[in-house]
Scaffold this motif. Structure first.
Motif, mmCIF file in Angstrom:
data_model
loop_
_atom_site.group_PDB
_atom_site.id
_atom_site.type_symbol
_atom_site.label_atom_id
_atom_site.label_comp_id
_atom_site.label_asym_id
_atom_site.label_seq_id
_atom_site.Cartn_x
_atom_site.Cartn_y
_atom_site.Cartn_z
ATOM 1 N N TRP A 110 21.948 -88.388 38.682
ATOM 2 C CA TRP A 110 21.231 -87.242 37.972
ATOM 3 C C TRP A 110 20.306 -87.136 37.642
ATOM 4 C CZ3 TRP A 110 20.244 -85.012 33.638
ATOM 5 C CH2 TRP A 110 20.347 -82.998 34.044
ATOM 6 N N VAL A 111 19.537 -87.664 37.224
ATOM 7 C CA VAL A 111 18.085 -88.242 36.418
ATOM 8 C C VAL A 111 17.016 -88.416 37.118
ATOM 9 C CG1 VAL A 111 16.296 -89.534 34.649
ATOM 10 C CG2 VAL A 111 18.531 -88.958 34.180
ATOM 11 N N LEU A 112 17.125 -88.716 38.945
ATOM 12 C CA LEU A 112 16.352 -88.867 39.910
ATOM 13 C C LEU A 112 16.053 -87.974 40.809
ATOM 14 C CD1 LEU A 112 16.869 -92.762 41.012
ATOM 15 C CD2 LEU A 112 15.006 -92.281 39.990
ATOM 16 N N GLY A 113 16.972 -87.315 40.357
ATOM 17 C CA GLY A 113 17.185 -86.157 41.682
ATOM 18 C C GLY A 113 16.647 -85.168 40.772
ATOM 19 N N PHE A 129 25.774 -95.741 37.298
ATOM 20 C CA PHE A 129 25.209 -95.027 38.300
ATOM 21 C C PHE A 129 24.935 -93.505 38.615
ATOM 22 C CE2 PHE A 129 26.741 -99.094 39.977
ATOM 23 C CZ PHE A 129 25.341 -99.573 41.252
ATOM 24 N N PRO A 130 25.926 -92.512 38.256
ATOM 25 C CA PRO A 130 26.039 -91.509 38.136
ATOM 26 C C PRO A 130 24.807 -90.695 37.108
ATOM 27 C CG PRO A 130 28.192 -92.515 36.778
ATOM 28 C CD PRO A 130 27.166 -93.049 37.189
ATOM 29 N N PRO A 160 15.273 -84.283 31.720
ATOM 30 C CA PRO A 160 16.623 -85.631 31.136
ATOM 31 C C PRO A 160 15.589 -86.391 31.492
ATOM 32 C CG PRO A 160 17.216 -84.432 33.720
ATOM 33 C CD PRO A 160 16.059 -83.847 33.002
ATOM 34 N N ASP A 161 16.567 -88.035 30.998
ATOM 35 C CA ASP A 161 16.095 -89.348 30.796
ATOM 36 C C ASP A 161 16.669 -90.070 31.242
ATOM 37 O OD1 ASP A 161 17.142 -89.548 28.442
ATOM 38 O OD2 ASP A 161 15.258 -90.372 27.560
ATOM 39 N N PHE A 162 17.373 -91.556 31.567
ATOM 40 C CA PHE A 162 17.543 -92.287 31.790
ATOM 41 C C PHE A 162 17.322 -93.752 30.868
ATOM 42 C CE2 PHE A 162 18.770 -96.312 34.175
ATOM 43 C CZ PHE A 162 20.617 -96.536 34.339
#
Length: 151
Positions: free
Chosen positions: A142-145, A137-138, A61-63
């Motif tokens: 999620w991506v950092l997690g 924010f969510p 995933p990416d943000f």
């Protein structure tokens, strides 16, 4: 009636003594010429041996958060900040931590990267409309997690 003198040199075809001699050999017609090899090219390795381009090397995933001047990207390779046309990339092995929060006025996302040597880098991305901040924010969490699980 007035008579004009004959034209001077440079007018008309050259006299016979100045005509070039025919070539000593007869040129071959085009169909008799041997095919010319193509221009030399560097040998290309098979696709299986070539490394994939950087954009295809990342999976997962990416943000992305973007405004008119700034951007934050989080993906498999790490975190990247773009501020007024300048890009700084941080690879996961050199990142000690990533922190984020809303700006004091609630109009922007503030993301900070703490480098392994303790240096601190920050990028602020304006959220327009303001509700976009609540969407970021969510997604960011999620991506950092995914890339930096706690524990």
């Amino acid at each position: 009636m007035t008579q004009h003198p004959p034209p001077g040199p440079g007018f008309g075809p050259p006299p016979p003594q100045y005509t070039p001699a025919p070539p000593a050999y007869a040129p071959q017609p085009p169909y008799a010429q041997a095919p010319q090899p193509p221009y030399a090219q560097a040998p290309q390795p098979p696709y299986a041996q070539a490394p994939p381009p950087p954009q295809q090397a990342t999976t997962g995933p990416d943000f992305l958060a973007v405004d008119k001047r700034n951007a934050v990207v989080v993906d498999a390779s790490g975190v990247a900040f773009e501020t007024s046309g300048h890009t700084v990339e941080f690879r996961w092995p050199e990142i000690r931590g990533v922190h984020y929060r809303a700006s004091p006025d609630g109009k922007a996302l503030m993301v900070a990267v703490v480098h392994m040597d303790g240096r601190f880098y920050e990028c602020v991305v304006e959220a327009r409309p303001r509700t976009r901040l609540q969407e970021w924010f969510p997604q960011l969490a999620w991506v950092l997690g995914h890339y930096r699980p706690a524990g």
